[in-house]
Design an enzyme around this catalytic site. Structure first.
Site, short mmCIF file in Angstrom:
data_model
loop_
_atom_site.label_atom_id
_atom_site.label_comp_id
_atom_site.label_asym_id
_atom_site.label_seq_id
_atom_site.Cartn_x
_atom_site.Cartn_y
_atom_site.Cartn_z
N GLU A 1 1.46 -4.39 11.67
CA GLU A 1 0.88 -3.07 11.46
C GLU A 1 1.48 -2.07 12.44
OE1 GLU A 1 -1.65 -2.16 9.37
OE2 GLU A 1 -2.54 -4.04 8.69
N GLU B 1 1.33 3.84 3.01
CA GLU B 1 1.74 3.36 4.34
C GLU B 1 3.26 3.42 4.45
OE1 GLU B 1 -0.11 -0.44 4.77
OE2 GLU B 1 -2.14 0.40 4.72
N HIS C 1 0.86 -1.18 0.00
CA HIS C 1 0.00 0.00 0.00
C HIS C 1 0.91 1.23 0.00
CE1 HIS C 1 -3.31 -2.57 2.06
NE2 HIS C 1 -3.40 -2.63 0.74
#
Length: 820
Positions: free
Chosen positions: A533, A367, A364
Site C-alpha cells: 500500500e 488507486e 481498484h
C-alpha cells in the site's frame, strides 16, 4: 455498435487463439450473467471453428516464446457514457523541490452544502441507461454528445469530466468565486465517491468587468463517502495547468490553501438509513487567465497511457528480446487485460527451473499510485543494470498491470462494471462475471504446478495512512516458519527508510479480507504473499517528513522492491545465517502480526563477521550507479591519533573465557583495532570487543601496573549514546575485534627462545621494543589488507559486497562523522 478489432493486416491465427483461450460470452444464453455480459460487434472478430479450438493447447498461455508485435486497442465504454473526441494527454514532470504538507491552523472555514436552492447548476453529467446494470459497450461510448454546461453565462467557470478516468457529476455556482462540486458514484452503484479528476476552464480576469478577487476561488467537493481522509493531515489536491505545461514545461503539482475535510451531518433521526457524506473544501489560484486547469485526487494513469507504454515496450529492439506481452483475457466491456512476462531467454543445457514472481496492480481503479509503481517495476526489470539482469536470470516475472481496465476508463473509484469490488472476488468461480480475477488465479495455479511462485504482491494505495507499507499473511503452519513473512518487509524498510514504514505493516488475516488476492494466493501455497500500500499523500519518515510523494517516488519504490527481492533470495550461506538471526531477533523482541517490532540491523552481522550494511541502491551488489551514502558508520565516533608508545608498556593476553586456565606467553601481544580511517578511537586500557566469548586482561609486571595507576585518573569512561529511530542517524559503540600478532605472523618467523618461559631477570627495554617493532612491521601489510576486507566487504579477492541493507560507513578520504 462500433468495432475496432477489424483489420485486414491482422494475423488471423492470433485472433483464433485468443478466442479459443478466452471465449467472450457464456456458453449458455439462458444463464443469469448472460444478461450482464456485453453484446457487441467485437464478438464477431473472435469466431472460430471447433476444430481449431481442439488443436490449440491451453498451456500456450504461459509459454515464454515471443509473440507478434503488440497491437493496442482503443478504450471501450458503456454505450450510455458520453465521451469527448479529444484525447487528454499530460506531460511528465518532477517538481524540483519537495512539496510540503499543508499546515492546518484549525481556523479553516467549513461551509455546509447548500445545494441548487442557493446557486445555479453550471455543469451536470450522469450516464443514464434503461437498466441499472452494464449491458453493452462500444469504442467512444454514446453516439450522441449532449451539452453538459447548463449555464451559458460568460462569467462562469466551464467544467468538464467526459474524458478517460474523469469523474465529476455536477457543479453549482454559489457565488462568483465559490463552487460546490458533486462526484459521480461508481457506475451502477450509489457508493464509493472518493476519486475526482476534472477540468476547469478559467476566465479572462483581465477584462474590466471582473474583479481581481475572482482569481482566488473556493471549491467544496461535498459528497465524499469516507469518514476520514489524509486531507485533514496535510495532503493537498493536484493541479495541472495547460499553459504552464506549454510555456514552462510544468506538469502536475500540489495546490490549495485552507484545506479541510469534515462531515456534513446530513443523517437525521427522521432518515437514519441515509448515507453520511463528507466535504473537502480548499481555495486555489489560477496561474493564468483564460487557462484550462485539471484538478485530481492523485496523479492520473489511464488505460490509454498503459496501451501507449506497452506499444513502446514491444517495439523496443532490446527490451522486446526478453519481454513478452500477451492477452490474459477480455474485460466485461471488451477491453484488453494484458500480462507481461519478463525473463532471460533460456540457456541450452540449463536444467534448473526458475521460480516465478507475480505482481498485479490497479484492481481498484481510483488507486493510481499502484500504476506508477507498476511502471517502475517494468522500467527497472527491462533495464540493463546488473541487478535487473540477475533478476531476469533468477526469476520469471509475470506482471498484470491493470486488472480493472473498465473501472479505470469510466473513472470509478473501487468497482468494476459488475458493481463489485474485484479485490473481494478471488474466491469466486464465476469466470464470466470477473474474468480478470478468474484468469489471474488460473495463471498463478499453473505457475505453482510448473515452476513455483516465490512471491506474490498486489499493488494498492491508501487514503488514510502515510508512507508505504505492506500487508502480509501470518504463518501458523509451523514453529520453524514463525515470523518469516516479516523478514522481507523489514529488509525493504532498511533499504528505503525514508518512504517505507515497517511499523505500519500488518500480518493478521482478518475474516473480512478472506476474498482478497493476498489471502487467497497465500492459501494456494505462496508463503510470501503481500499487498503493498502506498499513501496518496506522502511520507512522515526521515528527510521526507511531511512531504508529498511524486510519481518518481512511486517508481523508485518499485526499484527498491526489486533490489531487496534479489538480496532476500540470495543463496549465499552468509545471507541465510543473517536471515535466521533476524528471525531470532524478531522472536526475542516480541514481534507479532499486529505490531511488528522494528529491530536494528546496523550492528547485525553473520558469524563470519564480514557482513555489513550496504546502500539501498546497491543492496549487496554492484550497480552502474555510484551511490555515496550520507549516513555515517556505527563504528568509532571519537578518533585519536595512533601512538606507538602504547606498545612499549601495555601487554594484553587473549583468553577464550574468563575462567579458563591462562597460559603465559613471553612476548607481549598487541591489540590492533581495525577502523575505517587511519585514526584510532579513544578507549580505556581494559576495553574489550562486543563478542562475549573474549576478554582482555592486563599483564602482571609491577612496573606496568604502577604506571597505569598514575594515568588512571585521566581516563574517562564513555557515556552511552542515546538510541535513535531508524529514520535518524545512529551511532553505536565501536565493535573492536582483537588480533594477536601470532594470528598474523607465521610461526616460523618467531624466535624459538620466545616460546620458553620468561626469566624473572629484568630484560633490557630496548630489546623488547625492537622485537615488537620488528613484528609489527612484518604484519603491517596484512593489517591493511584485512582492514579493507572487513570494512569494504571484499571477500576472496572478489570486488562484491557481502551484505545487504543501508550502507553505514564512510568512503575513504572523508572526514569523521559529527557526534550528535
Amino acid at each position: 455498435m462500433e468495432s475496432e478489432n477489424e483489420s485486414s493486416g491482422k494475423d488471423v491465427t492470433v485472433k483464433e487463439l485468443q478466442a479459443a483461450l478466452f471465449p467472450p460470452t457464456p456458453k449458455s444464453s439462458t444463464s443469469f450473467f448472460s444478461n450482464f455480459y456485453i453484446k457487441s460487434n467485437f464478438d464477431e472478430d473472435l469466431i472460430i471453428d471447433d476444430s481449431l479450438k481442439k488443436e490449440t493447447p491451453s498451456r500456450e498461455l504461459f509459454s515464454l516464446n515471443r509473440e507478434t508485435n503488440f497491437v493496442p486497442q482503443p478504450p471501450r465504454w458503456p454505450t450510455e457514457c458520453q465521451v469527448l473526441e479529444e484525447k487528454v494527454k499530460h506531460i511528465s514532470y518532477i517538481p524540483p523541490t519537495l512539496e510540503p504538507y499543508y499546515v492546518t491552523t484549525g481556523k479553516e472555514p467549513q461551509p455546509k452544502p447548500t445545494g441548487e436552492e442557493c446557486g445555479i447548476i453550471v455543469y451536470q453529467y450522469t450516464p443514464i441507461s434503461a437498466v441499472n446494470y452494464f449491458s453493452r459497450s462500444s469504442v467512444g461510448g454514446s453516439r450522441y454528445l449532449l451539452p453538459a454546461c447548463l449555464c451559458p453565462e460568460e462569467d462562469t467557470l466551464r467544467f468538464e469530466s467526459r474524458f478517460e478516468s474523469g469523474n465529476l457529476a455536477r457543479a453549482i455556482r454559489i457565488t462568483p468565486n465559490f463552487y460546490e462540486l458533486y462526484l459521480r458514484a461508481d457506475l451502477y452503484t450509489n457508493r464509493h465517491m472518493q476519486w475526482f479528476y476534472f477540468r476547469v476552464k478559467s476566465l479572462d480576469f483581465s477584462l474590466p468587468n471582473f474583479l481581481n478577487c475572482l482569481v482566488y476561488l473556493r471549491f467544496s467537493i461535498v459528497n465524499f463517502s469516507k469518514e476520514d481522509s489524509l486531507y485533514n493531515e496535510g495532503m493537498r489536491p493536484l493541479m495541472y495547468s495547460t499553459k504552464d505545461s506549454q510555456l514552462h514545461s510544468i506538469g502536475w503539482r500540489r495546490c490549495g490553501d485552507n484545506v479541510t475535510y469534515y462531515s456534513n451531518d446530513n443523517v437525521s433521526p427522521e432518515d437514519p438509513e441515509a448515507q453520511m457524506t463528507y466535504t473537502l473544501s480548499f481555495t486555489m489560484e489560477f496561474p493564468h487567465d483564460d487557462d484550462e486547469v485539471y484538478l485530481a485526487h492523485c496523479y492520473p494513469y489511464t488505460y490509454s497511457d498503459l496501451e501507449d507504454y506497452l506499444t513502446e515496450l514491444s517495439n523496443h529492439p532490446v527490451k522486446s528480446t526478453f519481454t513478452t506481452i500477451r492477452l490474459l483475457c477480455k474485460s466485461l466491456a471488451g477491453n484488453n487485460v494484458h500480462y507481461i512476462t519478463i525473463t532471460s531467454p533460456p540457456v541450452s543445457g540449463e536444467a534448473k527451473k526458475k521460480r516465478s514472481v507475480v505482481i498485479t496492480a490497479r484492481v481498484h481503479p481510483g488507486e493510481t499510485p499502484s500504476s506508477w509503481m507498476m511502471k517502475g517495476f517494468l522500467d527497472f526489470l527491462t533495464s540493463d543494470c546488473s541487478v535487473a539482469k540477475e533478476l531476469r536470470d533468477k526469476f520469471i516475472f509475470k506482471l498484470v498491470p491493470m486488472l480493472n481496465p473498465d473501472g479505470v476508463i469510466v473513472g470509478n473509484n473501487r468497482c468494476s462494471l459488475s458493481a463489485k469490488d474485484l479485490n473481494r472476488q478471488y474466491r469466486t468461480v464465476m469466470r464470466d462475471a470477473y474474468p480478470s480475477i478468474w484468469y489471474t488465479k488460473l495463471m498463478v495455479r499453473r505457475l505453482l504446478e510448473e515452476c513455483g511462485v516465490a512471491m506474490y504482491c498486489d499493488l494498492h494505495a491508501h487514503s488514510r495512512k502515510h508512507n508505504i507499507f505492506i500487508y502480509g499473511c501470518e504463518n501458523r503452519r509451523g514453529a520453524e516458519r514463525k515470523l518469516q513473512e516479516q523478514v522481507f518487509p523489514l529488509m525493504l524498510h532498511k533499504n528505503t527508510a525514508d518512504k517505507f514504514s515497517f511499523e505500519s505493516c500488518k500480518f493478521r488475516i482478518q475474516k473480512a479480507k478472506e476474498g482478497t488476492g493476498r489471502v487467497v494466493m497465500w492459501m494456494m501455497g505462496i508463503a510470501n504473499s503481500y499487498t503493498m500500500e502506498s499513501s496518496f499523500a506522502g511520507s512522515t519518515l526521515g528527510t521526507r517528513n511531511e512531504t508529498h510523494f511524486t510519481t518518481q517516488d512511486f517508481e523508485q519504490m518499485a526499484k527498491s522492491f526489486c533490489q531487496t527481492l534479489l538480496d532476500f533470495y540470495d543463496d549465499d550461506p552468509r545471507k541465510e545465517k543473517l536471515r535466521n538471526k533476524i528471525i531470532n531477533r524478531l522472536v526475542k523482541g516480541g514481534s507479532n502480526a499486529d505490531e511488528p517490532t522494528n529491530i536494528q540491523l546496523s550492528d547485525y552481522s553473520s558469524d563470519e563477521g564480514d557482513t555489513s550494511s550496504t546502500s539501498s541502491n546497491e543492496v549487496g551488489r554492484d550497480d552502474e550507479e555510484i551511490f555515496y551514502p550520507a549516513v555515517p558508520p556505527p563504528s568509532p565516533v571519537v578518533y585519536k591519533k595512533l601512538k606507538p608508545k602504547v606498545f612499549r608498556t601495555k601487554t594484553r593476553i587473549l583468553n577464550r573465557s574468563p575462567n579458563a586456565a591462562r597460559k603465559p606467553l613471553p612476548i607481549c601481544k598487541a591489540t590492533v583495532g581495525l577502523y575505517l580511517s587511519e585514526k584510532e578511537p579513544k578507549s580505556t586500557s581494559d576495553s574489550s570487543s562486543d563478542d562475549e566469548d573474549f576478554k582482555v586482561q592486563k599483564s602482571k609486571p609491577k612496573q606496568v601496573r604502577r604506571r597505569l595507576k598514575k594515568k588512571k585518573g585521566g581516563i574517562k569512561k564513555k557515556q552511552p549514546v542515546c538510541a535513535f529511530s531508524d529514520c535518524e542517524i545512529q551511532y553505536k559503540e565501536p565493535t573492536v575485534r582483537s588480533f594477536s600478532v601470532f594470528d598474523l605472523v607465521p610461526t616460523d618467523k618467531i624466535r624459538t627462545q620466545n616460546l620458553t618461559k620468561r626469566s624473572k631477570t629484568p630484560q633490557p627495554r630496548v630489546d623488547r621494543k625492537n622485537a615488537v617493532s620488528q613484528q609489527l612491521a612484518e604484519v603491517q601489510v596484512k593489517l591493511l589488507s584485512l582492514k579493507n576486507k572487513i570494512w569494504f566487504g571484499v571477500n576472496d579477492g572478489e570486488n562484491v559486497p557481502i551484505s545487504w541493507g543501508r550502507s553505514q560507513f564512510n568512503f575513504p578520504n572523508t572526514s569523521p562523522p559529527p557526534v550528535k
